[in-house]
Design an enzyme around this catalytic site. Sequence first.
Site, PDB file in Angstrom:
ATOM      1  N   GLY A   1      47.302  44.327  31.974  1.00 37.91           N
ATOM      2  CA  GLY A   1      48.386  44.928  32.747  1.00 37.91           C
ATOM      3  C   GLY A   1      49.736  44.266  32.522  1.00 37.91           C
ATOM      4  O   GLY A   1      50.771  44.933  32.561  1.00 37.91           O
ATOM      5  N   ASN A   2      49.727  42.940  32.253  1.00 42.72           N
ATOM      6  CA  ASN A   2      51.004  42.225  32.087  1.00 42.72           C
ATOM      7  C   ASN A   2      51.744  42.634  30.815  1.00 42.72           C
ATOM      8  O   ASN A   2      52.909  42.310  30.647  1.00 42.72           O
ATOM      9  CB  ASN A   2      50.773  40.703  32.098  1.00 42.72           C
TER      10      ASN A   2
ATOM     11  N   LYS B   1      36.286  51.696  44.082  1.00 44.31           N
ATOM     12  CA  LYS B   1      37.664  51.483  43.598  1.00 44.31           C
ATOM     13  C   LYS B   1      38.627  52.381  44.359  1.00 44.31           C
ATOM     14  O   LYS B   1      38.585  53.612  44.204  1.00 44.31           O
ATOM     15  CB  LYS B   1      37.759  51.850  42.116  1.00 44.31           C
TER      16      LYS B   1
HETATM   17  P1  ADP Z   1      44.353  42.223  33.126  1.00 45.33           P
HETATM   18  O1  ADP Z   1      45.350  43.251  33.518  1.00 45.33           O
HETATM   19  O2  ADP Z   1      44.730  41.511  31.864  1.00 45.33           O
HETATM   20  O3  ADP Z   1      42.933  42.711  33.129  1.00 45.33           O
HETATM   21  P2  ADP Z   1      43.632  40.653  35.474  1.00 45.33           P
HETATM   22  O4  ADP Z   1      44.611  40.312  36.543  1.00 45.33           O
HETATM   23  O5  ADP Z   1      42.580  41.642  35.775  1.00 45.33           O
HETATM   24  O6  ADP Z   1      44.514  41.061  34.218  1.00 45.33           O
HETATM   25  O7  ADP Z   1      42.912  39.323  34.971  1.00 45.33           O
HETATM   26  C1  ADP Z   1      43.633  38.190  34.535  1.00 45.33           C
HETATM   27  C2  ADP Z   1      43.851  37.209  35.675  1.00 45.33           C
HETATM   28  O8  ADP Z   1      42.628  36.602  36.059  1.00 45.33           O
HETATM   29  C3  ADP Z   1      44.699  36.019  35.346  1.00 45.33           C
HETATM   30  O9  ADP Z   1      46.057  36.327  35.413  1.00 45.33           O
HETATM   31  C4  ADP Z   1      44.288  34.993  36.406  1.00 45.33           C
HETATM   32  O10 ADP Z   1      45.170  35.022  37.485  1.00 45.33           O
HETATM   33  C5  ADP Z   1      42.942  35.507  36.877  1.00 45.33           C
HETATM   34  N1  ADP Z   1      41.814  34.571  36.809  1.00 45.33           N
HETATM   35  C6  ADP Z   1      40.748  34.628  37.638  1.00 45.33           C
HETATM   36  N2  ADP Z   1      39.853  33.688  37.365  1.00 45.33           N
HETATM   37  C7  ADP Z   1      40.344  32.995  36.293  1.00 45.33           C
HETATM   38  C8  ADP Z   1      39.854  31.881  35.548  1.00 45.33           C
HETATM   39  N3  ADP Z   1      38.693  31.318  35.822  1.00 45.33           N
HETATM   40  N4  ADP Z   1      40.613  31.415  34.533  1.00 45.33           N
HETATM   41  C9  ADP Z   1      41.792  31.984  34.257  1.00 45.33           C
HETATM   42  N5  ADP Z   1      42.314  33.048  34.926  1.00 45.33           N
HETATM   43  C10 ADP Z   1      41.591  33.549  35.938  1.00 45.33           C
END
Ligand code: ADP
Length: 318
Positions: free
Chosen positions: A13-14, A133
């Site tokens: 998403g980022n 969801k």
């Molecule tokens: P995306 O849109 O890339 O799927 P998500 O927000 O679903 O992004 O997943 C990425 C996020 O997961 C990271 O930004 C971080 O905040 C979080 N996160 C949760 N657990 C962990 C972990 N063990 N190590 C690193 N990041 C983690």
Amino acid sequence: MAERKVAVVAIGGNSLIKDKQHQTVEDQYLAAKETTYHIADMIEAGWDVAIGHGNGPQVGFILRRSEIAHKVEGMHEIPLDVCGADSQGAIGYALQQTLQTELYKRGIHKPIATVITQVMVDKNDPAFANPSKPIGGFMDEAEAKTREADMGWSVVEDAGRGWRRVVASPLPKEVVELKSVKTLISNGVVVITVGGGGIPVIDMGEREFRGVAAVIDKDFASGLLANLIDADLFLISTAVEKVALNYGKPNQKWLDHMTLSEAKGYLQEGIHFAKGSMAPKIQAIVWFLEAGGKQAIITNPENIGKALRGETGTWIVP
Ligand code: ADP
Ligand code: MG
């Protein structure tokens, strides 16, 4: 010429929305441009790439527009599967245009194509019995009950904030456009596919597909694609440079490397990776490696180049 290697890159998403202050189409385009710059590095380094991406907020926006236009003007509403298709098109457009521009600057004249991608799910997937969801806007109870009765929606009360529709998140079983994707990749085309985890469809019999109101995890769908095209690498690009153990806790530890069995062990412990974010990424990689995948990396867009040189990111190997 050196033998080319194939990577599936799942972008998070980022790569499209940096924060709540940067959600416009123009902002998303600029964010996409940053990420495709790093994907161009990869392509320049000799990788053939298939790109998967998320679409949660974008589908949310399309749905809200549909709901508002319906309430205000009586416009027809847009079903969730069609919102998914619309988002694949618009996001694919931003990615293919920014990537093409960047590649052209570097003298790389590689064609790029977005494939509107259906992903088959099992109509008996247990997720359908437990839709969880939330999607679309909040409703009052009367509307929620009417939607439930007339349209078969599953609705839940959301902690005093109102009612919302919930849909299932079934597992991806098959990439319907796989042959097209493979043909493109083997002909040197950069492919954008399984956007948002793909448009969930079920087989009504004899491959008559029908879209369903569900969402597929984009990391699961990208991992499945990586197996199906026999990718040499599955790279998950997200908002963190590395994966941590005990994430967010005082004893947090960043990982450079995990084996498949370590990854499974950490997943099982249930305390390291947050449920809706990192856990599905690790699960997707576990499935990819178990099905014969060779290597996977989790890192953020700006570190893709460094990670590929083995200097950062979290590497997960059999
Ligand atoms: P995306 O849109 O890339 O799927 P998500 O927000 O679903 O992004 O997943 C990425 C996020 O997961 C990271 O930004 C971080 O905040 C979080 N996160 C949760 N657990 C962990 C972990 N063990 N190590 C690193 N990041 C983690
Ligand atoms: Mg996610």
